[in-house]
Write an enzyme that holds these catalytic residues in place. Structure first.
Site, PDB file in Angstrom:
ATOM      1  N   GLN A  58    -120.380 -71.012 112.280  1.00  0.00           N
ATOM      2  CA  GLN A  58    -119.630 -72.103 111.662  1.00  0.00           C
ATOM      3  C   GLN A  58    -119.416 -73.249 112.651  1.00  0.00           C
ATOM      4  O   GLN A  58    -118.325 -73.427 113.193  1.00  0.00           O
ATOM      5  CB  GLN A  58    -118.267 -71.596 111.163  1.00  0.00           C
ATOM      6  CG  GLN A  58    -118.377 -70.685 109.952  1.00  0.00           C
ATOM      7  CD  GLN A  58    -117.107 -69.885 109.725  1.00  0.00           C
ATOM      8  OE1 GLN A  58    -116.459 -69.445 110.664  1.00  0.00           O
ATOM      9  NE2 GLN A  58    -116.745 -69.701 108.468  1.00  0.00           N
ATOM     10  N   ASP A 117    -118.428 -76.651 114.262  1.00  0.00           N
ATOM     11  CA  ASP A 117    -117.416 -77.637 113.885  1.00  0.00           C
ATOM     12  C   ASP A 117    -118.047 -79.002 113.644  1.00  0.00           C
ATOM     13  O   ASP A 117    -118.915 -79.431 114.420  1.00  0.00           O
ATOM     14  CB  ASP A 117    -116.368 -77.780 115.004  1.00  0.00           C
ATOM     15  CG  ASP A 117    -115.217 -76.826 114.821  1.00  0.00           C
ATOM     16  OD1 ASP A 117    -115.477 -75.646 114.491  1.00  0.00           O
ATOM     17  OD2 ASP A 117    -114.059 -77.250 114.992  1.00  0.00           O
ATOM     18  N   ASP A 155    -108.004 -76.466 104.607  1.00  0.00           N
ATOM     19  CA  ASP A 155    -108.190 -75.401 105.573  1.00  0.00           C
ATOM     20  C   ASP A 155    -108.010 -75.934 106.990  1.00  0.00           C
ATOM     21  O   ASP A 155    -108.503 -77.002 107.329  1.00  0.00           O
ATOM     22  CB  ASP A 155    -109.617 -74.847 105.380  1.00  0.00           C
ATOM     23  CG  ASP A 155    -109.873 -73.593 106.180  1.00  0.00           C
ATOM     24  OD1 ASP A 155    -109.008 -72.704 106.163  1.00  0.00           O
ATOM     25  OD2 ASP A 155    -110.940 -73.501 106.819  1.00  0.00           O
ATOM     26  N   LEU A 162    -108.800 -79.593 112.183  1.00  0.00           N
ATOM     27  CA  LEU A 162    -109.524 -80.642 111.480  1.00  0.00           C
ATOM     28  C   LEU A 162    -109.265 -82.018 112.080  1.00  0.00           C
ATOM     29  O   LEU A 162    -110.132 -82.877 112.076  1.00  0.00           O
ATOM     30  CB  LEU A 162    -109.115 -80.623 109.997  1.00  0.00           C
ATOM     31  CG  LEU A 162    -109.743 -81.648 109.058  1.00  0.00           C
ATOM     32  CD1 LEU A 162    -111.250 -81.486 109.010  1.00  0.00           C
ATOM     33  CD2 LEU A 162    -109.150 -81.516 107.660  1.00  0.00           C
ATOM     34  N   GLU A 188    -108.228 -82.574 115.237  1.00  0.00           N
ATOM     35  CA  GLU A 188    -108.274 -82.586 116.691  1.00  0.00           C
ATOM     36  C   GLU A 188    -109.709 -82.751 117.182  1.00  0.00           C
ATOM     37  O   GLU A 188    -110.503 -81.833 117.120  1.00  0.00           O
ATOM     38  CB  GLU A 188    -107.698 -81.288 117.244  1.00  0.00           C
ATOM     39  CG  GLU A 188    -107.526 -81.326 118.739  1.00  0.00           C
ATOM     40  CD  GLU A 188    -106.511 -80.302 119.197  1.00  0.00           C
ATOM     41  OE1 GLU A 188    -105.413 -80.709 119.579  1.00  0.00           O
ATOM     42  OE2 GLU A 188    -106.817 -79.102 119.146  1.00  0.00           O
ATOM     43  N   GLU A 214    -102.948 -75.928 105.436  1.00  0.00           N
ATOM     44  CA  GLU A 214    -102.792 -74.723 106.242  1.00  0.00           C
ATOM     45  C   GLU A 214    -102.644 -75.194 107.677  1.00  0.00           C
ATOM     46  O   GLU A 214    -103.616 -75.590 108.313  1.00  0.00           O
ATOM     47  CB  GLU A 214    -104.021 -73.819 106.101  1.00  0.00           C
ATOM     48  CG  GLU A 214    -103.900 -72.542 106.910  1.00  0.00           C
ATOM     49  CD  GLU A 214    -105.246 -71.913 107.257  1.00  0.00           C
ATOM     50  OE1 GLU A 214    -105.286 -70.686 107.355  1.00  0.00           O
ATOM     51  OE2 GLU A 214    -106.230 -72.628 107.422  1.00  0.00           O
TER      52      GLU A 214
END
Ligand code: MG
Length: 539
Positions: free
Chosen positions: A170, A172, A202, A207, A209, A244
Site C-alpha cells: 500500500q 502512500d 480513513d 493523510l 502529513e 478516523e
C-alpha cells in the site's frame, strides 16, 4: 449557534457494514450490492439512519479493500456502478443515507498509477513518495507492529525506496503534489454525484502529513484539510466527513471546526468505556467525556463499542490495559499488536444479556452519534482461528439455514466462513429467530434505538455528567428545549439505590425492566439502566 437538530448527523444512528460479508445474492460466496439492497428493510426496521459502507472499490483484497486499484469502479465481486446507484436510490426511498469509506492515504501497489510510476512514467512518479536510499527512520511509525517490519520498501523496477505507512503493498500517495490533490477532489466529486451523504475518512492524520525521505516535511497540512472540506461543502452542502483520527486529546481541536471534520470517532471515550466496564467504575468514562466535550457546535463525536478493527487499547496505561485484557480478552490469541483485542462485543461480554443490554444503553446514551457494527445487534461472535482482524469480519448470520443464510455457495467458496460452532453459531444466533422472538436481543436493540430517537435530548441536547456517590453508576443529564432526561447506568453486578439524583417529576422512558417510580433515589439492578424524562416532554 446553529439549530443543532438541523444537522442530520447529530441526531443519527450509523450502521457499519461490509458489503462482502453481509448478503450474497448470486451464490458466488461473496456478499454484494444486490444482496445488501434486499436487506435494506432490515436496516430500516433496526432504526438506522445511515449506512456506512466499508471499501467496495476495485481491489485485490489483500487488506479488506483498503488497497484500491480503481477509485471509480465497484469491485466486480460485489456488483457494478449500476448496482451501487440502485442501492443508493433504494436506501434513500427508506430515508437511509449512505456514507462510504474514503481511502486516499495510499493505493494498492497494483494501481495503474503506481505501476506507471515504478515503470518510470514521469507523470506518475511524483504521485508517490520515493527515496534513493533507505531512510534512517524506516522502522519508525509502524502501524501494525509484528506484522509490518518497515515503512520504506525497495522497488526493483523503480530502483528506489517508496514510503508506505501501512503494508508494503500500500504505497502512500504524495499529498504534497497538487496533481494528486486534484485527483482526490475528482474522486470525491464522483461519489458525491452518485448520491452519497458523506465519507468516513480513513487515516486522517497520515493523510494530511506530507512525508519525504529527508524527513524535512512540515507538520500536518491543515490548510489542505480546509480546502478539502470546503470542496465537499460546495459540492454537497449536507455531506459529512467522519474522520478516523486516533490522535491525542490536545490535538483533537485541530481536526474539528470550520475547516476540519464534521465528525470524529471518539477513540478516547471508547477505550475508557472498556476500562470502565472492566473496573465496574464510571470514572474513567466520565473523565473521557469531560475531556472530549466542548467541540464546535456544528461538530459531533462518533461513538462506538466495537468496529471492524481490533479494539485498540493503546491509550491506556500498561496496568489499565492489562486489566481490560484480563476481563475481556485474556488469551494471547484474542489479542493483536500487543495493544488490542480482536473480538466482537458479545463474546467479550461473555454473552451475558444484562451486560450486552447495558453496553448498548451506554452507547446510545453517550454524547455523540452512535455507530453500530453489523451483527453486534444480534450478538454475533468471532472466529479466532481466522487471521488478525478477520476474526470479527465473518458473514452476517441471517438464519439457521446453510451458511447462516448468507450465501448458497459451498462453504469453501465463501469470502470468510460463517461461525458454525459453539454458543455463537448461526444455528443459535441469527436474525430470523431473533426477529420472531419479541424477547430477543435484536428486539431490545430496536426498542433502544427507537427510544433514543424519540428522546431528542440524547445526541443533540446539552449534557452534564452528574456526580453520584456510587462509583459504579454513570449518570448523564441532558436537556434540549423543554425536554429533560436523566440516563442512569449501573456498571456493576450489584443492585444499587442511587441517592442524590434529582429525579422528582421524572418517569421511565426506557429501562432494562419496569421499576417503581423514581423519587429521591433511583433503584437499579446489577447492570441495570434507566432513562428518565420529565413528564412535560413525555406522553
Ligand atoms: Mg455475490
Amino acid at each position: 449557534m446553529d439549530a443543532a437538530g438541523q444537522r442530520w448527523y447529530k441526531d443519527a444512528l450509523l450502521y457499519e457494514v461490509s458489503v462482502r460479508a453481509f448478503a450474497d445474492s448470486n451464490g458466488d460466496g461473496i456478499g454484494d450490492f444486490r444482496g445488501l439492497t434486499r436487506r435494506l428493510d432490515y436496516l430500516e426496521g433496526l432504526g438506522a439512519s445511515a449506512v456506512w459502507l466499508l471499501p467496495f472499490q476495485q481491489s485485490p483484497w489483500r487488506d479488506d479493500g483498503y488497497d484500491i486499484t480503481d477509485h471509480y469502479a465497484v469491485d466486480p465481486s460485489v456488483g457494478d456502478l449500476g448496482d451501487f446507484v440502485r442501492f443508493v436510490e433504494q436506501a434513500h426511498d427508506r430515508g437511509l443515507r449512505v456514507l462510504i469509506d474514503l481511502v486516499l492515504n495510499h493505493t494498492s501497489n497494483e494501481h495503474p498509477w503506481f505501476q506507471a510510476a515504478r515503470a518510470g512514467d514521469e507523470r506518475f512518479r511524483d504521485y508517490y513518495v520515493w527515496s534513493d536510499t533507505r531512510p534512517p527512520d524506516a522502522e519508525k511509525g509502524i502501524v501494525f507492529p509484528g506484522v509490518q517490519k518497515t515503512t520504506w520498501s525497495y522497488d526493483r523496477a523503480a530502483k528506489q525506496w517508496y514510503f508506505h505507512r501501512f503494508y508494503e503493498f500500500q504505497p502512500d500517495l504524495n499529498i504534497a503534489n497538487p496533481v494528486v490533490r486534484d485527483e482526490m477532489e475528482k474522486i470525491i466529486g464522483f461519489w458525491l454525484n452518485l448520491g452519497i451523504s458523506g465519507f468516513r475518512v480513513d487515516a486522517v492524520p497520515f493523510l494530511i502529513e506530507p512525508v519525504s525521505a529527508a524527513n524535512t516535511a512540515p507538520g500536518p497540512e491543515f490548510d489542505w484539510l480546509h480546502t478539502f472540506r470546503s470542496y465537499i461543502t460546495w459540492r454537497a452542502g449536507d455531506a459529512v466527513l467522519l474522520g478516523e483520527a486516533n490522535v491525542e486529546r490536545d490535538q483533537v481541536q485541530d481536526y474539528f471546526g470550520v475547516g476540519g471534520m464534521h465528525m470524529l470517532f471518539n477513540f478516547e471515550a471508547n477505550q475508557q468505556l472498556w476500562l470502565a466496564l472492566a473496573r465496574e467504575e464510571a470514572a474513567p468514562l466520565v473523565e473521557a467525556l469531560r475531556d472530549t466535550a466542548g467541540i464546535p457546535g456544528a461538530d459531533q463525536w462518533g461513538t462506538f463499542l466495537r468496529n471492524n478493527d481490533e479494539l485498540d487499547l493503546g491509550r491506556l496505561s500498561d496496568e489499565d490495559r492489562r486489566l481490560v485484557f484480563k476481563r475481556f480478552g485474556p488469551s494471547k490469541r484474542m489479542q493483536l499488536y500487543d495493544r488490542g483485542i480482536r473480538r466482537r462485543l458479545a463474546p467479550m461480554l461473555g454473552g451475558d444479556r444484562r451486560l450486552l443490554e447495558l453496553a448498548f444503553a451506554v452507547l446510545l446514551a453517550l454524547p455523540g452519534t452512535p455507530v453500530v457494527f453489523y451483527g453486534d445487534e444480534i450478538g454475533m461472535g468471532d472466529d479466532l482461528s481466522l487471521r488478525e482482524r478477520d476474526a470479527v469480519r465473518t458473514p452476517m448470520q441471517w438464519s439457521s439455514g446453510p451458511n447462516g443464510g448468507f450465501s448458497s455457495a459451498p462453504r469453501s467458496h465463501l469470502v470468510l466462513p460463517p461461525i458454525s460452532r459453539g454458543a455463537f453459531s448461526y444455528r443459535r444466533v441469527n436474525v430470523a429467530e431473533q426477529h420472531r422472538d419479541p424477547s430477543s436481543f435484536l428486539h431490545f436493540v430496536r426498542r433502544a434505538i427507537r427510544a433514543r430517537r424519540e428522546l431528542r435530548a440524547l445526541g443533540i441536547g446539552d449534557w452534564e455528567a452528574v456526580r453520584v456517590h456510587d462509583p459504579a453508576v454513570l449518570a448523564l443529564r441532558y436537556h434540549v428545549e423543554d425536554q429533560e432526561l436523566l440516563a442512569v447506568h449501573n456498571l456493576s453486578s450489584a443492585r444499587v439505590r442511587v441517592r442524590g439524583l434529582d429525579a422528582d417529576g421524572l418517569t421511565d422512558a426506557f429501562a432494562n425492566r419496569e421499576y417503581a417510580a423514581a423519587s429521591r433515589s433511583v433503584e437499579l439492578d446489577g447492570y441495570g439502566f434507566r432513562w428518565l424524562q420529565n413528564v412535560a416532554a413525555g406522553y
